[in-house]
Design an enzyme around this catalytic site. Sequence first.
Site, PDB file in Angstrom:
ATOM      1  N   ASP A  14       6.026  -1.396   1.643  1.00 17.57           N
ATOM      2  CA  ASP A  14       6.029  -1.944   2.990  1.00 17.57           C
ATOM      3  C   ASP A  14       5.683  -0.799   3.946  1.00 17.57           C
ATOM      4  OD1 ASP A  14       6.593  -3.797   5.148  1.00 17.57           O
ATOM      5  OD2 ASP A  14       8.462  -2.705   5.422  1.00 17.57           O
ATOM      6  N   ASP A  16       6.309  -0.623   7.974  1.00 14.56           N
ATOM      7  CA  ASP A  16       7.277  -0.312   9.030  1.00 14.56           C
ATOM      8  C   ASP A  16       8.674  -0.133   8.450  1.00 14.56           C
ATOM      9  OD1 ASP A  16       5.196  -0.720  10.911  1.00 14.56           O
ATOM     10  OD2 ASP A  16       5.573  -2.864  10.892  1.00 14.56           O
TER      11      ASP A  16
END
Length: 247
Positions: A14, A16
């Site tokens: 991922d 953020d």
Amino acid sequence: MLGLPDGVIACLFDLDGVLTETARVHAAAWKRMFDAFLHDRAQREGRPFVPFDANADYAAYVDGKPREAGVRDFLAARGIALPEGAPGDPPEAETVHGLGARKNALVLDLIARGGVDAYAGSRRYLEAARDAGLRRAVVSSSRNCQAVLAAAGLEPLLEVRVDGATAAAQRLRGKPAPDTFLAAARALDVPPAQAAVFEDAIAGVEAGRAGGFGAVIGVNRLDARHRADLAAHGATRVVDDLAELLA
């Protein structure tokens, strides 16, 4: 190897909150957008103003999800229903897409003014994964993923990018559905059982579990409660920083 089970040959990260310190920027943008909306609505209806909680509400309703899903889920939690609108709605439109556009404008402004930093431990882990010959992809619901990677100087360390634009083009469901992670594994030509998912959001951890991946690494950037929630929702291991996996 690198804190991963035997047989894992690919890492799906991922963006953020895992690779870059943009989760706090997103949380701030969500708060500014929702607080302005909720304040105006409370004044119109003569009700008390209850602000958006940038920790609890962000983690529970919007973190890791496609933008419109975050808008929809938070409003539903407050008992608010808005028209869906359309992807081209302007920021001033009081629709799900309009509020999403407001949030995106705010986050782009915050990124432009403050820049983007990669977590030092995450950069080290990416470099170690590259040197060890592990395949590497970023999987994000953000349509700003490429710009953030470029600003943080991480593009050369990743082979594949599956982001919000990819999801829209390929009609992939957002997290907690596993579709975007599965698309990244396909792009790397690696079976899910031989790939590890790295996620800081509950929705992302659930997506990793649902996709049958070989490992789901929860990255806790919040507190002890969030650490426990990541484990409860499917993380096979939880760390506070990816550098822990290099020990």
